[in-house]
Design a protein around this motif. Structure first.
Motif, mmCIF file in Angstrom:
data_model
loop_
_atom_site.group_PDB
_atom_site.id
_atom_site.type_symbol
_atom_site.label_atom_id
_atom_site.label_comp_id
_atom_site.label_asym_id
_atom_site.label_seq_id
_atom_site.Cartn_x
_atom_site.Cartn_y
_atom_site.Cartn_z
ATOM 1 N N PHE A 19 0.902 -1.164 0.000
ATOM 2 C CA PHE A 19 0.000 0.000 0.000
ATOM 3 C C PHE A 19 0.942 1.216 0.000
ATOM 4 O O PHE A 19 1.274 1.736 1.075
ATOM 5 C CB PHE A 19 -0.809 -0.092 1.293
ATOM 6 N N PRO A 20 1.413 1.642 -1.169
ATOM 7 C CA PRO A 20 2.547 2.571 -1.219
ATOM 8 C C PRO A 20 2.400 3.839 -0.391
ATOM 9 O O PRO A 20 3.391 4.334 0.145
ATOM 10 C CB PRO A 20 2.680 2.890 -2.710
ATOM 11 N N ILE A 21 1.185 4.383 -0.251
ATOM 12 C CA ILE A 21 1.090 5.639 0.501
ATOM 13 C C ILE A 21 1.127 5.403 2.019
ATOM 14 O O ILE A 21 1.337 6.349 2.786
ATOM 15 C CB ILE A 21 -0.176 6.438 0.110
ATOM 16 N N ALA A 22 1.003 4.153 2.441
ATOM 17 C CA ALA A 22 0.890 3.887 3.886
ATOM 18 C C ALA A 22 2.145 4.312 4.639
ATOM 19 O O ALA A 22 2.055 4.785 5.776
ATOM 20 C CB ALA A 22 0.598 2.411 4.123
ATOM 21 N N SER A 23 3.313 4.143 4.048
ATOM 22 C CA SER A 23 4.553 4.518 4.735
ATOM 23 C C SER A 23 5.689 4.527 3.713
ATOM 24 O O SER A 23 5.567 3.961 2.618
ATOM 25 C CB SER A 23 4.875 3.527 5.839
ATOM 26 N N GLU A 24 6.806 5.144 4.106
ATOM 27 C CA GLU A 24 7.995 5.145 3.243
ATOM 28 C C GLU A 24 8.457 3.705 3.010
ATOM 29 O O GLU A 24 8.903 3.347 1.929
ATOM 30 C CB GLU A 24 9.137 5.938 3.903
ATOM 31 N N GLY A 25 8.350 2.883 4.068
ATOM 32 C CA GLY A 25 8.784 1.486 3.973
ATOM 33 C C GLY A 25 7.949 0.721 2.959
ATOM 34 O O GLY A 25 8.485 -0.037 2.147
ATOM 35 N N ASP A 26 6.640 0.912 2.992
ATOM 36 C CA ASP A 26 5.765 0.237 2.023
ATOM 37 C C ASP A 26 6.109 0.690 0.605
ATOM 38 O O ASP A 26 6.189 -0.109 -0.318
ATOM 39 C CB ASP A 26 4.293 0.575 2.293
ATOM 40 N N PHE A 27 6.322 1.995 0.460
ATOM 41 C CA PHE A 27 6.630 2.543 -0.870
ATOM 42 C C PHE A 27 7.918 1.910 -1.401
ATOM 43 O O PHE A 27 7.987 1.467 -2.547
ATOM 44 C CB PHE A 27 6.775 4.067 -0.787
ATOM 45 N N ALA A 28 8.940 1.880 -0.540
ATOM 46 C CA ALA A 28 10.244 1.340 -0.967
ATOM 47 C C ALA A 28 10.113 -0.133 -1.345
ATOM 48 O O ALA A 28 10.685 -0.584 -2.349
ATOM 49 C CB ALA A 28 11.261 1.510 0.154
ATOM 50 N N CYS A 44 1.179 -5.127 -8.383
ATOM 51 C CA CYS A 44 0.043 -4.259 -8.096
ATOM 52 C C CYS A 44 0.269 -3.534 -6.768
ATOM 53 O O CYS A 44 0.866 -4.085 -5.841
ATOM 54 C CB CYS A 44 -1.165 -5.194 -8.009
ATOM 55 N N GLY A 45 -0.203 -2.292 -6.694
ATOM 56 C CA GLY A 45 -0.168 -1.552 -5.433
ATOM 57 C C GLY A 45 -1.582 -1.088 -5.115
ATOM 58 O O GLY A 45 -2.403 -0.894 -6.015
ATOM 59 N N LEU A 46 -1.864 -0.896 -3.828
ATOM 60 C CA LEU A 46 -3.212 -0.494 -3.415
ATOM 61 C C LEU A 46 -3.264 1.024 -3.211
ATOM 62 O O LEU A 46 -2.290 1.635 -2.764
ATOM 63 C CB LEU A 46 -3.579 -1.220 -2.109
#
Ligand code: KIV
Ligand code: ZN
Length: 528
Positions: free
Chosen positions: A53-62, A77-79
């Motif tokens: 879930f890329p916007i959830a955190s920097e870690g998720d995005f990375a 896919c990203g949510l």
């Protein structure tokens, strides 16, 4: 571009272990663990990997960006929620994939519409705008009406039509709270296929939760009615009671192909290895009687069953253990086995280690073989999993531990713990040896995390068996799980505790970026 299967019987497998699965309380995975699981899923033949879930955190995005960059075959896919900011961030992360997908969603049931306080028309407009925006960025767009199974049927048809017209190529029908029932699950898909203009041009997906224990049945019923994508997770990991288990739907379609004449691209012999890795990295132990991957799934206890299986395996087995990559329990190696034999044995078990990792495992294997009469496959699996869990760059590392225990307390522990690379010596007492060892850690790394779960499992039989320990901690709503294995239960417990604390540090960084997250943390900041 869509991923609609050309073959009408082909069902796409969409794995959301790294997104919905990671939402299980305590199932936080590290960046490297996510990359490893994504690679294994890709190699197993999963069609679409929901990487986070890329916007959830920097870690998720990375993690999503890196998985996208490294992807080979699967769609990545990203949510994203139904707003432009989420969708843009999602696209930034997945765009590096050979085949990217944006998955955007909004809750459409009366209860969920009330949260953003949108009436039916306003929500319809929001769906049109956000799906259009996503489609302008990416050719492959999935849209989900969250809580679809509790959405009014007429409204569901209306919003699905809007999403298709706005460019969605996959429409996912989530049973968000695990409320539906197989006949209803099938009827919803049938209704959408019959009533919605353009429904035949897109792929319908089914996304079921297991609150009433019907996630697998509901997903398969949806497929029978025309859905051609199943959303699932390894071991059924996921929010609350979890999601549809990948291994269950895939094996059901394989074993009962006579009545479920569908195919997937999954190499089922890789299931067991993935199940073990997901269990280890998430800290979620698989229940022994879990279908397909539970420890007892292929064990026969009663005399009648054992006799029958010996005479004809089909009397009590509907699938072969080898079909999921489970091999006969055998003595793997002895203390005279060499590095090459170890490498080949590990490959057979599904582990392809880099040379430096193999060297570390070899040293530990020799030490284990010295202590333990017989080293079984399960011992090696525990050892390698443990090696992969402990990271040489972790903030806290156990260097040395001695405990004094016995009938007369208090028990004492004497420990050398590296904190940020610097060794510290400490001793402490406690109510039992595990408590004494944990007290040493607490003195050197003060924190206010509460111990929620402490579990010890013997890997094999015998008093010399390795113990795997899982420890779950909670701090300000953040839940983390740590695991470790050792023939010494106290050492395994201490290392599992330290592993959980290292994960907590990662979790604090995720939820409170910019703060000093390695020192004692008494204020509640962002949500967990
Ligand atoms: O369960 C659910 O509704 C979800 C959506 C985000 C698809 O996970
Ligand atoms: Zn879900």
């Amino acid at each position: 571009m869509t991923t609609a299967p050309a073959d009408a019987a082909r069902v796409l497998i969409f794995d959301t272990t790294l997104r919905d699965g990671e939402q299980s309380p305590g199932a936080t995975m590290t960046h490297d663990e996510k990359l490893e699981i994504a690679q294994l899923l890709d190699e197993m033949g999963v069609d679409i990997i929901e990487a986070g879930f890329p916007i959830a955190s920097e870690g998720d995005f990375a993690a999503v960006s890196e998985i996208a960059r490294r992807s080979r075959n699967a769609v990545i896919c990203g949510l994203a929620r139904a707003n432009f900011k989420d969708i843009d961030r999602c696209w930034e992360a997945v765009r590096h994939a050979r085949q990217p997908r944006i998955h955007t969603f909004i809750g459409t049931s009366p209860l969920h519409r009330a949260i953003p306080n949108l009436d039916m028309d306003q929500m319809a407009q929001r769906i049109h705008d956000t799906v259009t925006h996503a489609r302008n960025l990416c050719d492959n767009v999935q849209w989900s009406p969250m809580d679809a199974t509790r959405t009014e049927p007429d409204y569901l048809c209306r919003v699905v039509e809007i999403a298709i017209k706005a460019g969605a190529t996959t429409i996912n029908i989530p049973d968000t709270v695990g409320y539906t029932y197989p006949r209803e699950s099938a009827n919803i898909i049938r209704m959408l296929l019959e009533r919605v203009p353009g429904a035949d041009t897109i792929t319908f997906a089914t996304h079921c939760h297991n609150d009433l224990g019907m996630a697998t049945a509901n997903a398969l019923a949806a497929v029978e009615a025309g859905a051609r994508q199943i959303e699932c997770t390894i071991n059924g990991l996921g929010e609350r009671a979890g999601n549809t288990a990948l291994e269950e739907v895939v094996m059901a379609m394989k074993v009962r192909n006579d009545i479920l004449p569908f195919t997937t691209g999954i190499d089922t012999t890789k299931i067991m290895h993935l199940s073990r890795r997901v269990s280890t990295v998430s800290g979620f132990v698989v229940q022994p009687n879990k279908a397909i991957v539970g420890k007892n799934a292929f064990l026969h206890e009663s005399g009648i069953h054992q006799d029958g299986v010996l005479k004809n395996v089909e009397t009590f087995e509907i699938m072969r253990p080898e079909d999921i990559g489970l091999h006969a329990k055998n003595i793997a190696m002895g203390k005279h086995s060499g590095r090459a034999a170890l490498r080949s044995k590990l490959r057979e078990l599904g582990y392809d280690l880099a040379d430096n990792q193999l060297n570390d495992v070899f040293v530990r294997f020799k030490a284990l073989a010295d202590r333990k009469k017989e080293v079984y496959d399960d011992d090696l699996i525990a050892l390698v999993s443990d090696e992969q869990t402990s990271d040489a760059h972790e903030y806290l590392q156990l260097r040395k531990l001695r405990v004094i225990c016995g009938t007369d307390g208090p028990q004492e522990a004497d420990m050398v713990l590296a904190v940020d690379g610097v060794d510290h010596h400490i001793d402490a007492t406690g109510d039992g040896p595990v408590d004494a060892a944990f007290n040493c850690v607490k003195m050197l790394f003060p924190h206010k995390a509460r111990l929620q779960v402490y579990q010890v499992h013997a890997v094999t039989e015998g008093t010399d068996a390795q113990a795997t320990v899982s420890v779950r901690l909670e701090e300000d709503g953040r839940i983390v799980t740590g695991t470790a294995a050792d023939t010494d239960t106290i050492v395994a417990s201490t290392r599992a505790y330290i592993n959980a604390l290292n994960r907590l540090i990662v979790r604090r960084q995720k939820t409170a970026p910019g703060e000093d997250v390695k020192t004692v943390h008494y204020g509640s900041t962002a949500a967990g």
